[in-house]
Structures are given as C-alpha cells and as structure tokens.
Scaffold this motif. Sequence first.
Motif, short mmCIF file in Angstrom:
data_model
loop_
_atom_site.label_atom_id
_atom_site.label_comp_id
_atom_site.label_asym_id
_atom_site.label_seq_id
_atom_site.Cartn_x
_atom_site.Cartn_y
_atom_site.Cartn_z
N GLN A 294 0.81 -1.22 0.00
CA GLN A 294 0.00 0.00 0.00
C GLN A 294 0.84 1.26 0.00
O GLN A 294 0.48 2.26 -0.65
N VAL A 295 1.94 1.27 0.73
CA VAL A 295 2.79 2.47 0.80
C VAL A 295 3.85 2.48 -0.30
O VAL A 295 4.60 3.45 -0.42
N GLY A 296 3.93 1.43 -1.10
CA GLY A 296 4.85 1.41 -2.23
C GLY A 296 6.29 1.11 -1.87
O GLY A 296 7.21 1.59 -2.55
N VAL A 297 6.50 0.32 -0.83
CA VAL A 297 7.86 -0.07 -0.43
C VAL A 297 8.11 -1.49 -0.93
O VAL A 297 7.60 -2.47 -0.37
N LEU A 354 0.25 1.75 11.69
CA LEU A 354 -0.48 3.02 11.67
C LEU A 354 0.45 4.22 11.79
O LEU A 354 0.16 5.29 11.26
N ALA A 355 1.57 4.04 12.48
CA ALA A 355 2.53 5.13 12.62
C ALA A 355 3.36 5.33 11.36
O ALA A 355 4.17 6.27 11.32
N CYS A 356 3.19 4.51 10.34
CA CYS A 356 3.97 4.61 9.09
C CYS A 356 3.01 4.72 7.92
O CYS A 356 2.81 3.75 7.17
N PRO A 357 2.38 5.88 7.74
CA PRO A 357 1.39 5.99 6.65
C PRO A 357 2.00 6.13 5.27
O PRO A 357 1.28 5.99 4.28
N GLY A 358 3.28 6.44 5.18
CA GLY A 358 3.90 6.68 3.88
C GLY A 358 5.17 5.89 3.68
O GLY A 358 5.60 5.10 4.53
N LEU A 360 8.36 7.07 3.30
CA LEU A 360 9.51 7.49 4.10
C LEU A 360 9.39 7.00 5.54
O LEU A 360 10.39 6.58 6.14
N GLU A 361 8.19 7.07 6.09
CA GLU A 361 8.02 6.60 7.46
C GLU A 361 8.26 5.09 7.58
O GLU A 361 8.85 4.61 8.56
N THR A 362 7.84 4.35 6.56
CA THR A 362 8.03 2.90 6.60
C THR A 362 9.51 2.55 6.49
O THR A 362 10.01 1.68 7.23
N LEU A 363 10.22 3.19 5.57
CA LEU A 363 11.66 2.94 5.46
C LEU A 363 12.39 3.37 6.73
O LEU A 363 13.36 2.72 7.15
N GLY A 364 11.95 4.46 7.33
CA GLY A 364 12.57 4.89 8.59
C GLY A 364 12.36 3.88 9.70
O GLY A 364 13.25 3.64 10.52
#
Length: 499
Positions: A294-297, A354-358, A360-364
Amino acid sequence: MAQALGEDLVQPTELQDDSSSLGSDSELSGPGPYRQADRYGFIGGGSAEPWPGQPPADLIRQREMKWVEMTSHWEKTMSRRYKKVKIQCRKGIPSALRARCWPLLCGAHICQENSPGTYQELASAPGDPQWMETIGRDLHRQFPLHEMFVSPQGHGYEPVMSRNPTPAPCPCISGELARPRKAEARGEATWGEGCLGTGPNEVSWHRQQGLLQVLKAYTLYRPEQGYCQAQGPVAAVLLMHLPPEEAFWCLVQICEVYLPGYYGPHMEAVQLDAEVFAALLRKLLPRVHKHLQQVGVGPLLYLPEWFLCLFARSLPFPTVLRIWDAFLSEGAKVLFRVGLTLVRLALGTAEQRLACPGLLETLGALRTIPPTQLQEEVFMSQVHSVALSERDLQREIRAQLGQLPKSAPGPPPRPQARLAGAPAIFEAQQLAGARGGTRPGPQVPRIVVQPPEEPRTPRRKPQTRGKTFHGLLTRARGPPLEGPSRAHRGSASFLDTRF
C-alpha cells in the motif's frame, strides 16, 4: 527525519557505521574515554563493559574447548557430527576462535591449500586503474571508527613516512603473522597488535592497505565481475578477524559459493532473492506485506543493503558476528530469516503500521529498530525460530524463477550454483578432491569409445495358451511314437520315491 534517524542509530553500543556522530574533531581527538576502543575495536564504543545476556567466563571456556576439539578433527566432525557444529554456531563461535572456524566453515582453507601463492601473485600485480580508483575512494568509508581502519583523511592519523622513513615490514601484510595473543584488557585475540616495530598508526595504515590489496586481488581473480561497493564492508569484517590471504579466500567463497550472482555487474541473484523475499512475506507476514504494498515499499528499497553487506552496516556489531556464524554454517537461508525478523520487529503490530502511513516513514521504521530488540541473544533466538527451512526456500526460488520475464537484461540467475552452507561445501570439496586429486588443475578430457553392441534377436514366447498335458494326451492321434514311453523312464515314480 534524517536527523531523527541519525540520533536513533547512534547508540553507545552500535558505533560501527560511518554515519555515527563520533566523527567530530572534539570527540575523536578529545579525552581518553572517547579514544578508548571497545572489545570489538571501535573507538568510543561502549562494548568494553559486560552487556546484558553475556555468558559467564566458564561457559565461554567450555565452548572454546568444544570448538578446539571439533576443529582438530574437522573432516570427521563435518562428516559425522555436523548437527553439533550447527548447534554451536547458533550459540555463537567464541571470539578467540573465529579466525580458526570461519575458513573451515566456508571451505577457504581448502581453496588456499589448492592454490598456493595465488594471493601473493594477485596482491603484487598491478590492478585495473578503473577499479583501483573506485576502491581507493571507498576505503575511508569502511568502518572509519574502527582502530584497524582509521582513515588516512580522518582525525588522529599520521603518515608512516613522516615519522619513520623506513618502517619495518609488518607481518600482517607479509603474511608471516605472529601468533595471536590475548588482549588482557578485552580478553580477545586480535591480529596485528603484537607487531614489532609498528605503532597503532602503522597498523591502521597497513590494515587499510590490506583491505585495498584484498579487494584488488578479487578484481584480478574475477575480472569479469570486477568490484562491487558492497564487498568493502564484507572484506573489512573478514580482515578484523583474519590475515589478508585467508580473508581473500573467504571473500571468494562468499561471492561464488554462498551468494553467486550478488556482486556481478548485473546483480541478477539480488533481484531474484528480492522476489523470493516478497513471496515469503506474503505467506508468513501477510498483513505486513499488504502494508508494504500500500505504501509502495518494494523489497529492492531495503533488501540489497541488508543482503549484500551481510547486515554489517545495518545492525549492532555483536549481532552481526552472530549472524555471520550462522550464515557460514547454514547458508543464505539465515539471511532470509534475519530479514523476516527485522520486518516483523519494525512493522509487526497494528500500531507500528499506523505510525507509518507513507513510504519514508516505513523505510525509517525499518532502519530504526530499538537496539534493545537487536541484542544478539534475544534477536538470534527469534531468527532461528522463523518457520523457513531450506526446502521451503528452494521451492520458493524455483517458483519465482519460473515467473521471471524471459526478456530481462543480463544473464539469468543460477540458483543451483548456490550451496546450502558448510555441509554442502564440505561434500562438494570432498567430491572434487576424490575426482581430481587435492589440487585441481586444467584437466584434459578423455574420450572413451565403446564398440557398439550386437543386436540381439528377440526371444519369442512359446504359444502355450489352451494347451495342457491332459489335452495333448486326449487329442493325440496316429501311431504311437517309437521308443520307450515317458512313463517307463529310468527314474522312479513319485509314489515310489515318496512312500
């Protein structure tokens, strides 16, 4: 966000990355506590003190004695008691014996015995200017906070020629290594600390030159593959424990036996393993896989850094060593287990997702796992509990290999060239030694011509269908045959013989 990631990654127990904050003038040239090296050789690290979960000294000595016994009869141990070797590797090889165990596990000692003088020839030969320039630019990036690889451009470095125009040759480079002695302060065996006629600056300079020579030797050994930047951290970790020649052959085994197709110009095996990892995520962690989609990672955004460097740049160094112990024993399956464990720790709960909606947040989140969860004993117990066997991995590799597009650029992946850890390597080397002797060389093919076999006439089965002895007697016509009848032969009848 980058600042937040840096603050989270720079912890006192994991100062192995060149992005660490211990790179300023005031810290590297400051008072004693910042210049003190930890038990792994990293300047300013906090690993000199006992860490949580550290086994007692008596247990460490018992494990050392077990490894000394196993390595003293290595062929017998691998052929009859490999299960014991695997269990001991999962518990962690003692630091004082990794220099002895790693070449045995990966088969580098056989390669070195079969090719005497090869590394010396490659190290003394001039390298390709293109690769030498690239390697020279990457030298200062390989663990700049380690006492063996202090950068010449870094702080606290003094050129050897400025203080001693004719320094004595260091045994670390000439290959005549002194016996590794125990460091009283850290209780571990270190290479190069006891070199006569050299100081810490000379040792650092020689270690950088040793890294340069190992990487250059591989570009000459496999010119069709050349140099990959991910080989630098791998060779540096090997040089922390091994002399240059043994480190070179271990690097050869990792690049050609454990991970073939990883460090070539097309990196075709990395792309295949990325698809395999995504398929394993879909089966074992379906909710995490859905969130990543969903976030494209995709796996290629985070997996190459993990697998190519064998997690040397991503995890605390004590955990990295434990991963290497298991990887050299069981093969690439360990890398997939570690990757799945990291993804689960970063995105396993609904709150974390939920804390990683995008993107960059997911990779972080994948890069900022709390260090307490990466402590080697706790982390490795979770790694070995992942439900992924070698058979499951090979089945998924075959499935993904059949789905790859036929028009993909570069050569196709060859997963059959990858051997599943130390037992497969041991069997392959034993088989090669039995076929072609202990020292492989250019073999001339022998043609054996066998004469063609004469064609055999097919034997016809007699036609006995419907023909019985009773029927032959009743249907017989004509005069009786001459000679004695079959009933009056010289042999006794059945009734006479029986009764």
